[in-house]
Design a protein around this motif. Structure first.
Motif, PDB file in Angstrom:
ATOM      1  N   ALA A   1       0.766  -1.127  -0.087  1.00 43.84           N
ATOM      2  CA  ALA A   1      -0.325  -0.017   0.135  1.00 43.84           C
ATOM      3  C   ALA A   1       0.733   1.460   0.215  1.00 43.84           C
ATOM      4  CB  ALA A   1      -0.713  -0.006   0.807  1.00 43.84           C
ATOM      5  N   THR A   2       1.250   1.025   0.734  1.00 44.01           N
ATOM      6  CA  THR A   2       2.639   2.457   1.100  1.00 44.01           C
ATOM      7  C   THR A   2       3.964   3.133  -0.497  1.00 44.01           C
ATOM      8  OG1 THR A   2       3.210   1.791   3.435  1.00 44.01           O
ATOM      9  CG2 THR A   2       5.041   3.442   2.038  1.00 44.01           C
ATOM     10  N   LEU A   3       3.716   1.436  -1.111  1.00 41.20           N
ATOM     11  CA  LEU A   3       4.347   1.860  -2.388  1.00 41.20           C
ATOM     12  C   LEU A   3       3.134   2.289  -3.244  1.00 41.20           C
ATOM     13  CD1 LEU A   3       7.460   1.040  -4.066  1.00 41.20           C
ATOM     14  CD2 LEU A   3       6.538  -0.818  -3.934  1.00 41.20           C
ATOM     15  N   ARG A   4       2.597   1.671  -3.612  1.00 42.09           N
ATOM     16  CA  ARG A   4       1.162   2.045  -4.481  1.00 42.09           C
ATOM     17  C   ARG A   4       0.803   3.970  -4.201  1.00 42.09           C
ATOM     18  NH1 ARG A   4      -0.765  -2.986  -3.532  1.00 42.09           N
ATOM     19  NH2 ARG A   4      -1.955  -1.752  -2.089  1.00 42.09           N
ATOM     20  N   ARG A   5       1.027   3.737  -3.029  1.00 40.74           N
ATOM     21  CA  ARG A   5       0.646   5.413  -2.639  1.00 40.74           C
ATOM     22  C   ARG A   5       2.245   5.939  -3.082  1.00 40.74           C
ATOM     23  NH1 ARG A   5       2.648   8.053   1.585  1.00 40.74           N
ATOM     24  NH2 ARG A   5       2.316   5.992   2.701  1.00 40.74           N
ATOM     25  N   ILE A   6       2.895   5.893  -2.940  1.00 38.29           N
ATOM     26  CA  ILE A   6       4.322   6.484  -3.467  1.00 38.29           C
ATOM     27  C   ILE A   6       4.256   6.532  -4.898  1.00 38.29           C
ATOM     28  CG2 ILE A   6       6.890   6.422  -2.922  1.00 38.29           C
ATOM     29  CD1 ILE A   6       6.950   5.715  -0.597  1.00 38.29           C
ATOM     30  N   VAL A   7       4.122   5.833  -5.412  1.00 34.36           N
ATOM     31  CA  VAL A   7       4.268   5.890  -6.531  1.00 34.36           C
ATOM     32  C   VAL A   7       3.189   6.437  -7.529  1.00 34.36           C
ATOM     33  CG1 VAL A   7       4.128   4.122  -9.278  1.00 34.36           C
ATOM     34  CG2 VAL A   7       5.350   3.390  -6.992  1.00 34.36           C
ATOM     35  N   ALA A   8       2.287   6.656  -7.627  1.00 32.69           N
ATOM     36  CA  ALA A   8       1.057   7.420  -7.747  1.00 32.69           C
ATOM     37  C   ALA A   8       0.800   8.910  -7.366  1.00 32.69           C
ATOM     38  CB  ALA A   8      -0.505   7.216  -7.466  1.00 32.69           C
ATOM     39  N   ALA A   9       1.572   9.244  -6.453  1.00 31.21           N
ATOM     40  CA  ALA A   9       2.198  10.451  -6.208  1.00 31.21           C
ATOM     41  C   ALA A   9       3.600  10.972  -7.018  1.00 31.21           C
ATOM     42  CB  ALA A   9       2.979  10.327  -4.843  1.00 31.21           C
ATOM     43  N   GLY A  10       4.627   9.858  -7.467  1.00 32.28           N
ATOM     44  CA  GLY A  10       4.714  10.183  -8.650  1.00 32.28           C
ATOM     45  C   GLY A  10       6.907  10.116  -7.886  1.00 32.28           C
ATOM     46  N   GLY A  11       7.043   9.278  -6.856  1.00 30.08           N
ATOM     47  CA  GLY A  11       7.881   9.593  -6.198  1.00 30.08           C
ATOM     48  C   GLY A  11       9.102   8.739  -6.734  1.00 30.08           C
ATOM     49  N   GLY A  12      10.517   8.630  -6.070  1.00 24.07           N
ATOM     50  CA  GLY A  12      11.172   7.332  -6.434  1.00 24.07           C
ATOM     51  C   GLY A  12      11.688   6.717  -5.438  1.00 24.07           C
ATOM     52  N   MET A  13      12.818   6.636  -5.284  1.00 25.56           N
ATOM     53  CA  MET A  13      13.462   5.487  -4.503  1.00 25.56           C
ATOM     54  C   MET A  13      13.743   6.006  -3.053  1.00 25.56           C
ATOM     55  SD  MET A  13      12.960   2.049  -4.946  1.00 25.56           S
ATOM     56  CE  MET A  13      13.991   1.298  -3.704  1.00 25.56           C
ATOM     57  N   ARG A  14      13.930   7.235  -3.324  1.00 24.12           N
ATOM     58  CA  ARG A  14      13.957   7.634  -2.317  1.00 24.12           C
ATOM     59  C   ARG A  14      13.672   8.141  -1.226  1.00 24.12           C
ATOM     60  NH1 ARG A  14      18.379   9.254   0.902  1.00 24.12           N
ATOM     61  NH2 ARG A  14      19.707  10.082   0.343  1.00 24.12           N
ATOM     62  N   GLU A  15      12.148   8.434  -1.512  1.00 26.22           N
ATOM     63  CA  GLU A  15      10.656   8.473  -0.869  1.00 26.22           C
ATOM     64  C   GLU A  15      10.888   6.526  -0.100  1.00 26.22           C
ATOM     65  OE1 GLU A  15      11.396  12.011  -3.118  1.00 26.22           O
ATOM     66  OE2 GLU A  15      11.499   9.786  -4.135  1.00 26.22           O
ATOM     67  N   VAL A  16      10.197   5.694  -1.314  1.00 25.02           N
ATOM     68  CA  VAL A  16      10.020   4.591  -0.658  1.00 25.02           C
ATOM     69  C   VAL A  16      11.028   4.176   0.130  1.00 25.02           C
ATOM     70  CG1 VAL A  16      10.480   2.052  -1.852  1.00 25.02           C
ATOM     71  CG2 VAL A  16       9.187   3.502  -3.366  1.00 25.02           C
ATOM     72  N   TRP A  17      11.739   4.659   0.511  1.00 23.87           N
ATOM     73  CA  TRP A  17      13.474   3.596   1.964  1.00 23.87           C
ATOM     74  C   TRP A  17      12.944   4.435   2.661  1.00 23.87           C
ATOM     75  CZ3 TRP A  17      17.306   5.212  -2.312  1.00 23.87           C
ATOM     76  CH2 TRP A  17      17.575   3.360  -2.686  1.00 23.87           C
ATOM     77  N   ALA A  18      12.721   6.245   2.134  1.00 28.94           N
ATOM     78  CA  ALA A  18      12.421   6.896   3.577  1.00 28.94           C
ATOM     79  C   ALA A  18      10.827   7.178   4.658  1.00 28.94           C
ATOM     80  CB  ALA A  18      12.310   8.832   3.418  1.00 28.94           C
ATOM     81  N   GLN A  19      10.027   5.753   3.771  1.00 24.76           N
ATOM     82  CA  GLN A  19       8.603   6.416   4.308  1.00 24.76           C
ATOM     83  C   GLN A  19       8.626   4.543   4.312  1.00 24.76           C
ATOM     84  OE1 GLN A  19       4.887   8.391   1.590  1.00 24.76           O
ATOM     85  NE2 GLN A  19       7.275   9.751   0.868  1.00 24.76           N
ATOM     86  N   GLY A  20       9.372   4.033   5.067  1.00 22.95           N
ATOM     87  CA  GLY A  20       9.222   2.632   5.231  1.00 22.95           C
ATOM     88  C   GLY A  20       8.908   1.937   4.142  1.00 22.95           C
TER      89      GLY A  20
END
Length: 81
Positions: A1-20
């Motif tokens: 769920a976290t990954l889907r939210r980050i990708v939908a917002a256009g985030g990259g790997m840094r956000e994936v790591w930072a948001q757990g």
């Protein structure tokens, strides 16, 4: 769920790591018990690679990485004698 939210917002790997998005085994969305049971039922004897990139966040307990590895090893020991 976290990954889907980050990708939908256009985030990259840094956000994936930072948001757990990477969590200890059995704590995420993946049905790891089902995957491993299916894999082992087919007499699979090759390698299984688990990549778990974690960047500590401010306020994370100092022993978080150690705790996660204890959880991971316990999970792996249920499948791999």
């Amino acid at each position: 769920a976290t990954l889907r939210r980050i990708v939908a917002a256009g985030g990259g790997m840094r956000e994936v790591w930072a948001q757990g998005a990477f969590v200890a085994l059995r704590e995420g969305d993946l049905d790891l018990d089902g995957f491993m049971s299916t894999l082992l039922a087919q007499d699979y004897s090759g390698w299984v690679v688990v990549e778990q990139d974690v960047i500590p966040r401010p306020g994370d307990p100092v022993d978080r990485a150690v705790t996660n590895q204890i959880i991971n090893r316990k999970a792996l020991s249920t499948w791999l004698p």
